[in-house]
Enzyme design. Sequence first.
Site, PDB file in Angstrom:
ATOM      1  N   GLU A  22       0.570  -8.730   2.270  1.00 19.65           N
ATOM      2  CA  GLU A  22       0.611  -7.833   3.523  1.00 19.65           C
ATOM      3  C   GLU A  22       0.989  -8.690   4.830  1.00 19.65           C
ATOM      4  O   GLU A  22       0.598  -9.650   5.037  1.00 19.65           O
ATOM      5  CB  GLU A  22      -1.098  -7.529   3.463  1.00 19.65           C
TER       6      GLU A  22
ATOM      7  N   ASN B  12      -1.840   5.407   3.052  1.00 22.94           N
ATOM      8  CA  ASN B  12      -1.903   5.879   1.868  1.00 22.94           C
ATOM      9  C   ASN B  12      -3.260   6.830   1.883  1.00 22.94           C
ATOM     10  O   ASN B  12      -4.479   6.301   2.356  1.00 22.94           O
ATOM     11  CB  ASN B  12      -2.088   4.958   0.709  1.00 22.94           C
TER      12      ASN B  12
ATOM     13  N   GLY C 294      -0.414  -6.053  -2.858  1.00 20.66           N
ATOM     14  CA  GLY C 294       0.564  -6.876  -2.712  1.00 20.66           C
ATOM     15  C   GLY C 294       0.723  -7.566  -1.365  1.00 20.66           C
ATOM     16  O   GLY C 294      -0.346  -7.261  -0.605  1.00 20.66           O
TER      17      GLY C 294
ATOM     18  N   SER D 111       0.691  -1.274  -0.030  1.00 18.05           N
ATOM     19  CA  SER D 111       0.080   0.086  -0.082  1.00 18.05           C
ATOM     20  C   SER D 111       0.883   1.302   0.011  1.00 18.05           C
ATOM     21  O   SER D 111       1.814   1.381   0.981  1.00 18.05           O
ATOM     22  CB  SER D 111      -0.800  -0.049   1.378  1.00 18.05           C
ATOM     23  N   GLY D 112       0.606   2.162  -0.905  1.00 15.96           N
ATOM     24  CA  GLY D 112       1.169   3.417  -0.966  1.00 15.96           C
ATOM     25  C   GLY D 112       2.598   3.401  -1.935  1.00 15.96           C
ATOM     26  O   GLY D 112       3.378   4.178  -1.763  1.00 15.96           O
TER      27      GLY D 112
ATOM     28  N   THR E 295      -1.495   2.369  -8.142  1.00 13.00           N
ATOM     29  CA  THR E 295      -2.556   3.006  -8.887  1.00 13.00           C
ATOM     30  C   THR E 295      -1.926   4.076  -9.766  1.00 13.00           C
ATOM     31  O   THR E 295      -2.668   4.355 -10.830  1.00 13.00           O
ATOM     32  CB  THR E 295      -3.504   3.485  -8.001  1.00 13.00           C
TER      33      THR E 295
ATOM     34  N   SER F 251      -5.717   5.349  -0.785  1.00 16.05           N
ATOM     35  CA  SER F 251      -5.462   3.974  -0.871  1.00 16.05           C
ATOM     36  C   SER F 251      -6.678   3.058  -1.520  1.00 16.05           C
ATOM     37  O   SER F 251      -8.014   3.387  -1.417  1.00 16.05           O
ATOM     38  CB  SER F 251      -5.154   3.290   0.545  1.00 16.05           C
ATOM     39  N   SER F 252      -6.421   2.270  -2.372  1.00 17.11           N
ATOM     40  CA  SER F 252      -7.447   1.631  -3.337  1.00 17.11           C
ATOM     41  C   SER F 252      -7.912   0.443  -2.067  1.00 17.11           C
ATOM     42  O   SER F 252      -6.861  -0.463  -1.858  1.00 17.11           O
ATOM     43  CB  SER F 252      -6.773   0.699  -4.424  1.00 17.11           C
TER      44      SER F 252
HETATM   45  P1  ATP Z   1      -2.641   1.308  -2.385  1.00 23.71           P
HETATM   46  O1  ATP Z   1      -2.283  -0.283  -2.325  1.00 23.71           O
HETATM   47  O2  ATP Z   1      -2.834   1.797  -0.985  1.00 23.71           O
HETATM   48  O3  ATP Z   1      -3.937   1.495  -3.304  1.00 23.71           O
HETATM   49  P2  ATP Z   1      -0.895   2.249  -4.438  1.00 23.71           P
HETATM   50  O4  ATP Z   1       0.232   1.355  -4.407  1.00 23.71           O
HETATM   51  O5  ATP Z   1      -2.013   2.278  -5.452  1.00 23.71           O
HETATM   52  O6  ATP Z   1      -1.475   2.148  -2.907  1.00 23.71           O
HETATM   53  P3  ATP Z   1      -0.755   5.137  -4.909  1.00 23.71           P
HETATM   54  O7  ATP Z   1      -1.952   5.545  -4.536  1.00 23.71           O
HETATM   55  O8  ATP Z   1      -0.498   4.848  -6.603  1.00 23.71           O
HETATM   56  O9  ATP Z   1      -0.098   3.811  -4.057  1.00 23.71           O
HETATM   57  O10 ATP Z   1       0.372   6.055  -4.532  1.00 23.71           O
HETATM   58  C1  ATP Z   1       0.328   6.689  -3.221  1.00 23.71           C
HETATM   59  C2  ATP Z   1       0.572   8.159  -3.351  1.00 23.71           C
HETATM   60  O11 ATP Z   1       2.071   8.226  -3.713  1.00 23.71           O
HETATM   61  C3  ATP Z   1       0.087   9.027  -4.749  1.00 23.71           C
HETATM   62  O12 ATP Z   1      -0.981   9.446  -4.049  1.00 23.71           O
HETATM   63  C4  ATP Z   1       0.978  10.019  -5.064  1.00 23.71           C
HETATM   64  O13 ATP Z   1       0.905  11.110  -4.052  1.00 23.71           O
HETATM   65  C5  ATP Z   1       2.425   9.290  -4.756  1.00 23.71           C
HETATM   66  N1  ATP Z   1       2.929   8.719  -5.960  1.00 23.71           N
HETATM   67  C6  ATP Z   1       2.887   7.422  -6.377  1.00 23.71           C
HETATM   68  N2  ATP Z   1       3.539   7.326  -7.524  1.00 23.71           N
HETATM   69  C7  ATP Z   1       3.968   8.547  -7.911  1.00 23.71           C
HETATM   70  C8  ATP Z   1       4.893   8.884  -9.136  1.00 23.71           C
HETATM   71  N3  ATP Z   1       5.215   8.174 -10.004  1.00 23.71           N
HETATM   72  N4  ATP Z   1       5.199  10.220  -9.078  1.00 23.71           N
HETATM   73  C9  ATP Z   1       4.744  11.163  -8.210  1.00 23.71           C
HETATM   74  N5  ATP Z   1       4.162  10.787  -6.971  1.00 23.71           N
HETATM   75  C10 ATP Z   1       3.589   9.211  -6.735  1.00 23.71           C
HETATM   76 MG    MG Z   2      -3.807   2.036  -5.194  1.00 24.17          MG
END
Ligand code: ATP
Ligand code: MG
Length: 693
Positions: free
Chosen positions: A386, A156, A384, A106-107, A111, A159-160
């Site tokens: 956990e 996050n 991923g 997460s984070g 996404t 967070s999805s």
């Molecule tokens: P979750 O499993 O909780 O959904 P995730 O892996 O989908 O987490 P994201 O929501 O894609 O995580 O990313 C978290 C935050 O990190 C985003 O809101 C953004 O602020 C920052 N972030 C992620 N990727 C990038 C990037 N390539 N450039 C800049 N900031 C990023």
């Molecule tokens: Mg996500």
Amino acid sequence: MESLHERDRVGVQDAVLLDDFKSQPVFVENLRKRFKENLIYTYIGQVLVSVNPYKQLPIYGPSVIGEYQKVHLFEKPPHIYAITDSAYRSLTEESRNQCILISGESGSGKTEASKKVLEYVAAVSENKIELGKVKDKLLQSNPVLEAFGNAKTKRNNNSSRFGKYMDIQFDRMGNPSGGHILNYLLEKSRVIQQGPGERNFHIFYQLLEGIEDEYLYSLKLERKQEKYNYFGFRPNNGADAVNDAEQFKEVCAALDIMGITQREQAEIVAIIASILHLGNVMITEEEGEAILIHDIHIETAAKLLECDLNALKLALTQRTITAHGDSIRTPLNRELAVYARDALAKAIYERLFSWMVSRLNESLLPQNNNLISGTVMGILDIYGFEVFEKNSFEQFSINYCNEKLQQVFIELTLKSEQEEYLKEGIEWEKVEYFNNNVICNLIEERYKGIIALLDEECLRPGEPSDLTFLNKMCEHLSSHKHFVSHKKADSKMKKVIDRDEFMLIHYAGDVVYSVKGFIDKNKDLLFRDLREVMSETGNSITKSVFPKSELMSKKRPETAITQFKISLSHLMDILMSKEPSYIRCIKPNDFQKPGIFSENIVTHQVEYLGLMENLRVRRAGFAYRRLYEPFLKRYKSLCPTTWPYYNGTAKDGVQKLITHLGYNKEEYRMGKTKIFIRYARTLFKTEDAFQAK
Ligand code: ATP
Ligand code: MG
């Protein structure tokens, strides 16, 4: 490629080029060097590793997309656009279906990565007006899904809370013509309860903040969040830097683009509002019987869902039990009535979410069927591995899913390595790897796998219990190498296992699970009386998601884990039939802040993502491979036969070149279109000679 000096400073862009490729610290150090230089992407062969920068870098957008278009993967620095371009070209030029698997905790940026992939595909395909609509819809499905499926968590802010697989369908010209979304395991418990500092799904706040006063009044809602029981911990629950009111406008606009009618939108609003009211329905008890306090909340909930108020009240406080053909109504106690109320709120929300996904899918259906070429690119954005302090049913499900994905990874990577060797006419060298089938079997085997034992306990007449389930597992599985009961755990083990816990040795590491709640969560009971009331509502969405057919069916509904198992097995079939690309996301620290690279946290993820295993597989044969043309183009000046004039074939040229450079027979193989180089040092010597010139 970087020069010697550069390599010291910014690391290598492909980890297969690391001298000591077996060392995890060396691998992590390479990521750290690159991260410090804002180089967030690194390859392991064809796998892209991405470290979340937590800040906007100037490495995206139309001009960068232009640079990555149609250049070979290794000709430019590692980038998500490069991976996407390579997949897109394989799709358009060779009609091979693609899937892009994005994983990470997460984070870590999954996404965001999936959005970049979509952005790239939208940008490189043609821009006709009607095509524009499809692209818009594909892009606009994101804000809708995020409003209903994402929430602020400790890890996050966005967070999805569900897993997502999205297919982009292409026409013969390589333009997107439609799409299809599959959703997995929405974390519906969040509807009624959130951890400290966390929030409910975004849409609840967006609605409260974004809707006009009059509308809000007609829903009998107030903007004050503290009024609602389903907004847990206060006051610290404003999502940082999130403007809920503004986002609500965006979501409504996106719903419009997705073709969701005004009437449907009003019904969605009514459902969300009704859930907030349900959460405030007060239940007391008198002589062991639940009593529902009649107030504005239960009244409005019934009104919004358009169901009979008395029927709803009855269904929340009594239960009809049918025995020997007779129906008897028995009162619920307070605890059970609260359980029923919460189960209803969760079920309505979960079903609304699934309705939303199928409604988006309707709108993403390709308009012009004869244009469909049948090629698709799938994007998987799924939780991923956990491991928390306390792990329960949810982590078990998620980690099971990751075992299955690892299985796909092993089969597809080894398969594609093998295919490439075959295609290039090079002798295959066997790669040793850990096959995690044994763990998948432990979980899903027919009669005595963990899922089978759990279902058996759930369906057993009498009082199923978590501990009986645990005992059954211990009885049947204690000899299994990957199952550890509290009895089996001894002093040698680092982990302490309590009496209500068991441990699984996953491919990515050991996880201790508490059995508490397994039975309840797996049964996922919603009393029939409530389903009946919902099936007769005037709110057409609610009515359609609680179909009468479900009530008529004699079949017992599948348990939660079995439903998940079935949908996962479907997903595996989808993935296995495609050519995969991998994006492995890593978060550099626990603070959601830029500039901090915590070695511990990264190392942990490198382990759970199985990256060292990736690297080993990739290095087992020939680590480095390059098409003859670009290889010759770059290095031809190092050999008098190929420089300044040469007009033979690229392959011959390369052969002459490396003979001149003194490559040893063991160090390389000549394939049909590519040169395969076994060791990084061979290539580095050549590169350094080139840079020195
Ligand atoms: P979750 O499993 O909780 O959904 P995730 O892996 O989908 O987490 P994201 O929501 O894609 O995580 O990313 C978290 C935050 O990190 C985003 O809101 C953004 O602020 C920052 N972030 C992620 N990727 C990038 C990037 N390539 N450039 C800049 N900031 C990023
Ligand atoms: Mg996500």
